[in-house]
Every structure is written in C-alpha cells, then in structure tokens.
Design an enzyme around this catalytic site. Structure first.
Site, PDB file in Angstrom:
ATOM      1  N   LYS A   7       2.719  54.920 -59.298  1.00  0.00           N
ATOM      2  CA  LYS A   7       2.381  54.577 -60.694  1.00  0.00           C
ATOM      3  C   LYS A   7       0.955  55.049 -60.995  1.00  0.00           C
ATOM      4  CE  LYS A   7       3.748  50.905 -63.902  1.00  0.00           C
ATOM      5  NZ  LYS A   7       4.823  51.680 -64.520  1.00  0.00           N
TER       6      LYS A   7
ATOM      7  N   ARG B  88       4.292  48.318 -54.309  1.00  0.00           N
ATOM      8  CA  ARG B  88       4.225  49.600 -55.010  1.00  0.00           C
ATOM      9  C   ARG B  88       2.784  50.031 -55.257  1.00  0.00           C
ATOM     10  NH1 ARG B  88       7.672  50.229 -60.457  1.00  0.00           N
ATOM     11  NH2 ARG B  88       5.989  48.937 -61.291  1.00  0.00           N
TER      12      ARG B  88
ATOM     13  N   GLU C  12      14.474  60.427 -64.464  1.00  0.00           N
ATOM     14  CA  GLU C  12      14.255  59.143 -65.114  1.00  0.00           C
ATOM     15  C   GLU C  12      13.824  59.338 -66.558  1.00  0.00           C
ATOM     16  OE1 GLU C  12      10.972  56.619 -63.815  1.00  0.00           O
ATOM     17  OE2 GLU C  12      10.248  58.258 -62.567  1.00  0.00           O
TER      18      GLU C  12
END
Length: 361
Positions: free
Chosen positions: A204, A100, A240
């Site tokens: 992120k 990620r 989310e």
C-alpha cells in the site's frame, strides 16, 4: 509551529459516554474528511521509535526536503472503528492491516514497528476523538488512516534516516444509504497499468494511488465511476479495480473467484469475504482470470474497506465496445450484511476479527 483546529481537545480521560457527543449529522455524513481534535504521532530517530503522543492539531510541521515530498517514501493503511450494539468501541481486523503495513514498510525501506506501537497509535487516536465516533444505529463509522513517511530532510536519493508514524481519524458515512446494494457500471482500463511486475503493486504505497488518478479520472469523465486494470505483462488477465480488489461469483453457483497476482494488493476485506463465503458452500479460487472469463460470472464486486462490496452491473472494453453484464448481487449482499453485523457486534465475532478499544464506561 503547529496550528490547532477549530475543536477543543477531549478530556484527558474520555469515556464511552462521550461517543457521538460531537453531535454531527451522522445520518448524512459522506465518505470524506471531517475536522476532528487531533492525531497520534510517533517518530523514528537514531534507530528507534519513541513512545508517541496525541497531537491536538490537524497539521504537521516538517522539513521541506523530507523524503516523502520528493521521493514519495510513504505507505498507509485504512480501517474502521465502530460503536457496537453492546455499547463498546471496536476496530475491525487491524491485525491484518498491521501485517500488510509491515510488508509495505520493508518494501520502501521505512522502519517497521512493534504491534504494541501500532495498536497504541490506533487506540490513542480513537480515544482522543471519541466524541467523533458515530453512535450505534447511525450507519456511520470512524475511519482510521495510519501512515508512515520518510521525514528527515536531505537531497540525495536514499532511505530516510527518520520516519513519522501518524494515525489520523475521521467519521464517515455509509457509502450506500439504503439496505440494498446499488450496482454501478465500470470500464476495462486498457491504456494504463496499475503497477509493474516486481514493482510495488502488492504493497500500500502512496505512489500507486497517484499513478492511478489519471486513468480513474479519465474513465469517470466517460461515465464509468470505476475501472478495472489488466495485468501489466500481457494485458489479458484481470487484476484489480482502481482502489479495490476484484471478486466474482460463477454462474454455476460453485466458486468465489479472485485474481492471484504479485502486482495486486492483498485486500483485508477480500480476505474476510473468503472466510464467510466458504460457510455458504462456495469454493474459493485464487488464480489468474482471463478477461474472456467475465462471461462466466453471475456477480462481480469491487471489495474494500470503504464499502465492503461495490456490486458491478457491467464492464465495458473501450477499444471495441464489448460489454459484459452481471446479475443482481444476491451473494455479495449477504456477505456485505454479514461483515457489517460482525463489525457492529450484531452477530458473533466467530473469527476473532474485532479488537476492543478499551475505554472507561
């Protein structure tokens, strides 16, 4: 000048005997920062990463015109290390965090790193603070926060020529002090978007979290500790929660449902849960979820590294007061307990999620 914290450096060759020797009140730790010995730091310069080193300080020295301060060029990760039942120390699923952060780095024009540097940074940061690893049975863990930032100083808007990779750690307590998971009430966020289509929602990126602070605080002030974002294009599909993925169990007991969207961060915890829930006979569905489908869910959870699963008791839509209520988290409780058992080596690591941080006995 770098300022040294209150704790002295660990011995050069820490051993497993040092685990927990900081003698904190492990059972009463919160999910918050605790001062430790130091961090791992590596620098990208002239087209390559250096080997990195442990810095025994809680501070960093940077140019005031560094890209990270003005143009937000920074990404981060979060994971945990555990002192396990067999006495060893292991980090959980850091290979997924490596995948990620590699995607995040590419998206914001920061240099990627080798998996070897990634793992060495984590291992060295943990070993340098081994006495702050909470002992097995305490219910606590060592939170690991790797991050990369553009650190060269310049005024123009362009990618940083230099970057800094840091791995910081802190012992943290369990979110829930009891065995059973308490439920919390949440609200639908209608007046803010978490991320834009074709933006940075899938990585992120630090700026995503800064942008979410205002809606998060606004709903907390109204009595809702967590908020659920809708899709930014049509505002009718579930996306989310403030800082974690959405997942649900359908009332017919057949499906584990989680949204599929290009603006959602791929959660490592959610990925793990999809593997476990299949063993309980559930079919995993990743797909767009209209808000009206909340009526069909028996359980709803916010899933992420900090807590594994936060069960949601209800979701309220502020514009019309519509309230969806959900049942007790029986399935999510089982999944939560299974993850913790694997993390602590109380159950077999049948998916090879854990990696040992090798330390002398």
């Amino acid at each position: 000048q770098e300022f040294v914290g209150e704790f002295a450096a660990m011995p050069e060759a820490p051993s497993l005997k040092d685990v927990g020797s900081a003698k904190l009140d492990w059972g009463n730790l919160r999910f918050d920062m605790t001062e430790v010995h130091g961090h791992f730091k590596a620098t990208f310069k002239d087209g390559a990463w250096d080997a990195g080193e442990v810095v025994y300080s809680q501070f960093i020295n940077m140019h005031v015109m560094s890209n990270v301060f003005h143009y937000g060029q920074s990404v981060f990760e979060g994971m945990k290390a555990f002192h396990c039942k067999d006495g060893r120390v292991r980090v959980f699923a850091d290979f997924k965090n490596y995948e990620r952060i590699s995607s995040s780095l590419e998206r914001v024009c920061l240099p990627t790193m080798s998996k070897e540097l990634w793992q060495r940074g984590i291992d060295e940061a943990v070993k340098a603070n081994l006495d702050f690893v909470p002992p097995y049975g305490s219910g606590a863990s060592l939170y690991i926060r790797p991050f990369v930032m553009g650190s060269s100083g310049h005024l123009g808007v362009h990618p940083s020529e230099e970057a800094t990779f840091i791995v910081a750690v802190s012992p943290v307590g369990a979110y829930f002090k009891t065995g059973s998971l308490p439920t919390i009430d949440g609200a639908i966020i209608e007046d803010f978007d978490r991320a834009a289509p074709r933006g940075t929602g899938h990585v992120k990126f630090a700026g995503n979290y800064a942008a979410g602070l205002k809606p998060q605080q606004s709903h907390k002030d109204k009595g809702f500790p967590i908020g659920l974002h809708l899709d930014p294009k049509e505002n009718k599909y579930l996306e989310e929660f403030n800082t974690s993925n959405f997942a649900a169990i359908t009332k017919d007991g057949r499906f584990y449902v989680t949204p599929d969207s290009s603006t959602i961060l791929p959660s490592v915890t959610n990925w793990c849960l999809t593997h476990l829930v299949k063993e309980h006979g559930y079919t995993v569905q990743r797909r767009p979820i209209p808000i009206d489908e909340l009526e069909e869910f028996a359980e709803v959870g916010a899933v992420g590294t900090a807590v594994v699963v936060t069960p949601i008791a209800s979701l309220t839509r502020p514009s019309d007061g519509k309230k969806w209520e959900f049942g007790q988290p029986s399935v999510f409780q089982k999944l939560h307990d299974e993850i913790l058992a694997i993390q602590k080596a109380e159950a077999p690591d049948r998916f090879a999620w854990c990696r040992e941080i090798v330390c002398p006995a």
